[in-house]
Design a protein around this motif. Structure first.
Motif, mmCIF file in Angstrom:
data_model
loop_
_atom_site.group_PDB
_atom_site.id
_atom_site.type_symbol
_atom_site.label_atom_id
_atom_site.label_comp_id
_atom_site.label_asym_id
_atom_site.label_seq_id
_atom_site.Cartn_x
_atom_site.Cartn_y
_atom_site.Cartn_z
ATOM 1 N N GLY A 56 16.917 -21.330 11.211
ATOM 2 C CA GLY A 56 17.713 -20.115 11.361
ATOM 3 C C GLY A 56 18.204 -19.574 10.031
ATOM 4 N N LEU A 57 18.625 -20.500 9.148
ATOM 5 C CA LEU A 57 19.067 -20.084 7.811
ATOM 6 C C LEU A 57 17.910 -19.483 7.017
ATOM 7 C CD1 LEU A 57 21.392 -23.079 6.958
ATOM 8 C CD2 LEU A 57 22.105 -20.696 7.256
ATOM 9 N N GLN A 58 16.740 -20.101 7.126
ATOM 10 C CA GLN A 58 15.569 -19.626 6.372
ATOM 11 C C GLN A 58 15.123 -18.229 6.808
ATOM 12 O OE1 GLN A 58 14.130 -21.150 3.662
ATOM 13 N NE2 GLN A 58 15.895 -22.499 3.861
ATOM 14 N N ILE A 59 15.216 -17.950 8.101
ATOM 15 C CA ILE A 59 14.767 -16.630 8.574
ATOM 16 C C ILE A 59 15.925 -15.629 8.662
ATOM 17 C CG2 ILE A 59 12.800 -17.601 9.818
ATOM 18 C CD1 ILE A 59 14.367 -17.036 12.452
ATOM 19 N N GLY A 60 17.148 -16.091 8.394
ATOM 20 C CA GLY A 60 18.302 -15.202 8.416
ATOM 21 C C GLY A 60 18.696 -14.729 9.803
ATOM 22 N N SER A 61 18.489 -15.579 10.809
ATOM 23 C CA SER A 61 18.849 -15.221 12.182
ATOM 24 C C SER A 61 20.220 -15.814 12.509
ATOM 25 C CB SER A 61 17.794 -15.749 13.160
ATOM 26 O OG SER A 61 18.199 -15.486 14.484
ATOM 27 N N TRP A 62 21.239 -14.981 12.470
ATOM 28 C CA TRP A 62 22.603 -15.474 12.658
ATOM 29 C C TRP A 62 22.881 -16.007 14.056
ATOM 30 C CZ3 TRP A 62 24.082 -17.179 8.465
ATOM 31 C CH2 TRP A 62 23.738 -16.553 7.284
ATOM 32 N N PRO A 63 22.288 -15.481 15.116
ATOM 33 C CA PRO A 63 22.474 -16.123 16.414
ATOM 34 C C PRO A 63 21.911 -17.552 16.442
ATOM 35 C CG PRO A 63 21.782 -13.870 16.749
ATOM 36 C CD PRO A 63 21.645 -14.162 15.277
ATOM 37 N N VAL A 64 20.750 -17.757 15.813
ATOM 38 C CA VAL A 64 20.163 -19.101 15.755
ATOM 39 C C VAL A 64 21.044 -20.022 14.911
ATOM 40 C CG1 VAL A 64 18.141 -20.448 14.998
ATOM 41 C CG2 VAL A 64 17.817 -18.249 16.132
ATOM 42 N N VAL A 65 21.545 -19.523 13.800
ATOM 43 C CA VAL A 65 22.433 -20.313 12.941
ATOM 44 C C VAL A 65 23.712 -20.662 13.696
ATOM 45 C CG1 VAL A 65 23.872 -20.239 10.854
ATOM 46 C CG2 VAL A 65 21.514 -19.378 10.778
ATOM 47 N N PHE A 66 24.330 -19.679 14.323
ATOM 48 C CA PHE A 66 25.576 -19.881 15.062
ATOM 49 C C PHE A 66 25.403 -20.919 16.164
ATOM 50 C CE2 PHE A 66 28.085 -18.541 18.811
ATOM 51 C CZ PHE A 66 29.361 -18.767 18.319
ATOM 52 N N ALA A 67 24.367 -20.742 16.965
ATOM 53 C CA ALA A 67 24.132 -21.651 18.097
ATOM 54 C C ALA A 67 23.927 -23.076 17.616
ATOM 55 C CB ALA A 67 22.917 -21.193 18.896
ATOM 56 N N ASN A 68 23.109 -23.246 16.622
ATOM 57 C CA ASN A 68 22.772 -24.592 16.190
ATOM 58 C C ASN A 68 23.848 -25.242 15.344
ATOM 59 O OD1 ASN A 68 20.016 -25.262 17.301
ATOM 60 N ND2 ASN A 68 19.766 -23.175 16.568
ATOM 61 N N ALA A 69 24.618 -24.456 14.604
ATOM 62 C CA ALA A 69 25.748 -25.031 13.866
ATOM 63 C C ALA A 69 26.805 -25.552 14.839
ATOM 64 C CB ALA A 69 26.350 -23.994 12.918
ATOM 65 N N MET A 70 27.111 -24.752 15.856
ATOM 66 C CA MET A 70 28.106 -25.159 16.837
ATOM 67 C C MET A 70 27.616 -26.377 17.638
ATOM 68 S SD MET A 70 30.345 -22.897 19.561
ATOM 69 C CE MET A 70 29.051 -21.791 19.881
#
Length: 86
Positions: A56-70
């Motif tokens: 998610g970080l690599q592609i800059g997808s904030w929903p993917v980053v948010f979901a997986n960080a949480m």
């Protein structure tokens, strides 16, 4: 759909799928009962979630980053309780 509504859809999906771990984490903290939790399953899930977060970080997808960080935070909490209390 507009880009903003697509992002909102992503964040809504991320919140719903990530928050499903909250009751398990809360129960594990409250009872310290981890007998029914598989160490291997939690470990593999944590590793997969970390990889999704990196993706998610690599592609800059904030929903993917948010979901997986949480989700990663909650799963690591459950995993640490499993390691500590067996």
């Amino acid at each position: 759909m507009s880009p903003a509504s697509i992002e909102l859809l992503g964040f809504t999906a991320a919140a719903l799928t990530s928050l499903c771990w909250l009751p398990q984490a809360w129960r594990t903290i409250r009872t310290r009962d981890t007998k029914a939790i598989s160490l291997w399953t939690q470990s593999l899930f944590a590793a997969g979630t970390a990889l999704w977060l990196t993706y998610g970080l690599q592609i800059g997808s904030w929903p993917v980053v948010f979901a997986n960080a949480m989700t990663l935070c909650l799963v690591l909490l459950i995993l640490s309780m499993k390691l500590r209390f067996g």
